[in-house]
Design an enzyme around this catalytic site. Structure first.
Site, PDB file in Angstrom:
ATOM      1  N   ASP A 168       0.869  -1.285  -0.165  1.00  0.00           N
ATOM      2  CA  ASP A 168      -0.076   0.070  -0.056  1.00  0.00           C
ATOM      3  C   ASP A 168       0.855   1.162   0.044  1.00  0.00           C
ATOM      4  O   ASP A 168       0.593   2.264  -0.785  1.00  0.00           O
ATOM      5  CB  ASP A 168      -0.841  -0.051   1.150  1.00  0.00           C
ATOM      6  CG  ASP A 168      -2.071   0.870   1.094  1.00  0.00           C
ATOM      7  OD1 ASP A 168      -2.462   1.233   0.079  1.00  0.00           O
ATOM      8  OD2 ASP A 168      -2.556   1.242   2.359  1.00  0.00           O
ATOM      9  N   HIS A 251      -4.479   2.904  -6.802  1.00  0.00           N
ATOM     10  CA  HIS A 251      -5.863   2.695  -6.053  1.00  0.00           C
ATOM     11  C   HIS A 251      -6.714   2.370  -7.199  1.00  0.00           C
ATOM     12  O   HIS A 251      -7.944   1.553  -6.802  1.00  0.00           O
ATOM     13  CB  HIS A 251      -5.984   3.575  -5.037  1.00  0.00           C
ATOM     14  CG  HIS A 251      -5.087   3.307  -3.797  1.00  0.00           C
ATOM     15  ND1 HIS A 251      -3.624   3.521  -3.757  1.00  0.00           N
ATOM     16  CD2 HIS A 251      -5.489   2.890  -2.612  1.00  0.00           C
ATOM     17  CE1 HIS A 251      -3.373   3.282  -2.454  1.00  0.00           C
ATOM     18  NE2 HIS A 251      -4.415   2.609  -1.959  1.00  0.00           N
ATOM     19  N   HIS A 254      -6.628  -1.198  -7.957  1.00  0.00           N
ATOM     20  CA  HIS A 254      -6.821  -2.115  -6.969  1.00  0.00           C
ATOM     21  C   HIS A 254      -8.623  -2.120  -7.052  1.00  0.00           C
ATOM     22  O   HIS A 254      -9.146  -3.142  -6.752  1.00  0.00           O
ATOM     23  CB  HIS A 254      -6.619  -1.330  -5.846  1.00  0.00           C
ATOM     24  CG  HIS A 254      -7.279  -1.762  -4.290  1.00  0.00           C
ATOM     25  ND1 HIS A 254      -8.393  -1.263  -4.048  1.00  0.00           N
ATOM     26  CD2 HIS A 254      -7.100  -2.894  -3.678  1.00  0.00           C
ATOM     27  CE1 HIS A 254      -9.081  -1.988  -2.659  1.00  0.00           C
ATOM     28  NE2 HIS A 254      -8.104  -3.008  -2.480  1.00  0.00           N
ATOM     29  N   HIS A 268      -5.684  -5.748   0.445  1.00  0.00           N
ATOM     30  CA  HIS A 268      -5.661  -4.267  -0.325  1.00  0.00           C
ATOM     31  C   HIS A 268      -4.089  -4.149  -0.807  1.00  0.00           C
ATOM     32  O   HIS A 268      -4.275  -3.698  -1.543  1.00  0.00           O
ATOM     33  CB  HIS A 268      -5.944  -3.159   0.733  1.00  0.00           C
ATOM     34  CG  HIS A 268      -5.832  -1.727   0.560  1.00  0.00           C
ATOM     35  ND1 HIS A 268      -6.940  -1.340  -0.167  1.00  0.00           N
ATOM     36  CD2 HIS A 268      -5.029  -0.978   0.565  1.00  0.00           C
ATOM     37  CE1 HIS A 268      -6.484  -0.201  -0.680  1.00  0.00           C
ATOM     38  NE2 HIS A 268      -5.135   0.150   0.014  1.00  0.00           N
TER      39      HIS A 268
HETATM   40 ZN   LIG Z   1      -4.400   2.159   0.164  1.00  0.00          ZN
END
Ligand SMILES: [Zn+2]
Length: 371
Positions: A168, A251, A254, A268
């Site tokens: 992340d 993101h 993602h 994540h």
């Molecule tokens: Zn994140």
């Protein structure tokens, strides 16, 4: 141009920081709703005993940050007249605590027991459906009042959490840099500051310098300076960097990946790592930068192929659907400088996967083994 930068009220970190929890809560209200992940209940129980200054109403977290769970916890807090919400556990319990405290209009204390995401410090909650698909971002009017991280707890958690947090955090500087170049809005809706971009870069430099050593410390379940640096990078620097610097394609990819059921058992940061690799190719980063990012992912054990996030058999048609989902209006893909289309995102995902697979195939003849 008006820039805006936002911060949590307090950030407390170190081995044994849980000993300060009651003191930090008592500054805010005398009665707390504590939302606790099942997995850490026994680890933190000693620190949730009533004192002269603060009492606790303890609720187990159901496991998903969704509207049903938030409504349930808000009802408990109202019935028990709790004046502060404390979220103890992983990223989803933190987001649930933030969303619940917001609905109640009370302060919130976040106690991450994992360094697996940059959610703890942000004025943002990611709301999922009760089945685990991305639903929406809930932008909150302010950041948590206190974030308290006991690194002795982090060191005892399985290493995959710390590694996922580094995935992340890896996206932070690249996405902030995209926003800086495009003068795109950060999470406040305004342009980020020099401070935010500087902290995002410190996040990246810290990962590259200390990531492998922090992984080793976590494997040995001990707190070292390297582990402290990475916990701070994953939690505080990545949090400030993404929120006040801004998000872009990693993101968004993602979020696109979450439409495929097979990816739901991956975390994540693992999916963000894949999103980051694709973003680097999409945005034509210098080959040396791309190589450094892949080297880092390989060194600490982040996924570098689609197969490693459950998509070994994904069809082009479904991968294109991921790319289309990553490009929907309102998602942060639109902060990427230059022309971005679903077809280009699809191509970047395919190319990033091919680059990752090529690295895995080369592994048996690495220089160390050949020597
Ligand atoms: Zn994140």
């Amino acid at each position: 141009m008006i820039t805006t930068t936002i911060f949590p009220g307090r950030y407390v970190q170190g081995a044994g920081a849980m000993q300060s929890l009651a003191q930090e809560i008592a500054r805010l209200a005398p009665k707390a709703l504590a939302i606790i992940d099942r997995s850490v209940e026994t680890l933190v129980a000693d620190h949730l005993k009533d004192t002269d200054a603060v009492s606790f109403v303890i609720e187990r977290f159901s496991g998903e940050c969704c509207d049903v769970e938030i409504d349930r916890l808000v009802a408990v807090a109202r019935a028990q007249a709790c004046g502060v919400v404390v979220g103890i556990g992983g990223g989803k319990s933190a987001d649930t605590a933030k969303a619940s405290a917001h609905a109640l209009g009370v302060p919130v204390v976040i106690v991450p027991t994992l360094a697996s995401t940059d959610a703890p410090c942000s004025a943002l909650a990611v709301i999922y459906t009760s089945h685990g698909a991305f639903a929406r971002y809930l932008v909150l009017p302010h950041n948590p009042d206190v974030v308290l991280v006991d690194t002795a707890l982090i060191a005892r958690a399985p290493v995959r959490f710390l590694v996922s947090g580094m995935g992340d955090a890896l996206s932070t500087w690249f996405e902030a840099e995209d926003c800086r170049i495009k003068q795109a809005a950060n999470m406040t809706g305004r342009v980020g500051s020099m401070t935010a971009y500087g902290l995002a870069r410190l996040c990246y430099d810290t990962l590259i310098a200390y990531g492998p050593a922090a992984r080793e410390a976590c494997e040995a379940a001990v707190v070292t300076p390297a582990l402290e640096h990475i916990v701070e990078a994953n939690t505080l620097l990545s949090g400030l960097g993404f929120e006040s610097g801004g998000l872009s394609g990693a993101h968004a990819i993602h979020n696109g990946l979450t439409i495929l059921e097979e990816t739901h058992r991956f975390w994540h940061g693992e999916k963000v790592a894949i999103g980051t690799q694709a973003l680097l190719l999409l945005t034509d980063r210098p080959p040396s930068v791309i190589a450094e990012a892949y080297d880092f992912c390989e060194a600490i054990g982040l996924p570098i192929t689609l197969e490693q996030i459950g998509l070994g058999a994904v069809t082009d048609e479904r991968l294109l659907a991921v790319a289309e989902a990553a490009c929907v209006p309102g998602d942060t893909m639109h902060n990427v400088p230059g022309e971005v289309t679903a077809e280009r995102v699809f191509a970047a995902l395919k190319a990033a996967d091919a680059a990752g697979r090529a690295r895995l195939e080369r592994r048996p003849i690495s220089p160390r083994l050949a020597a």
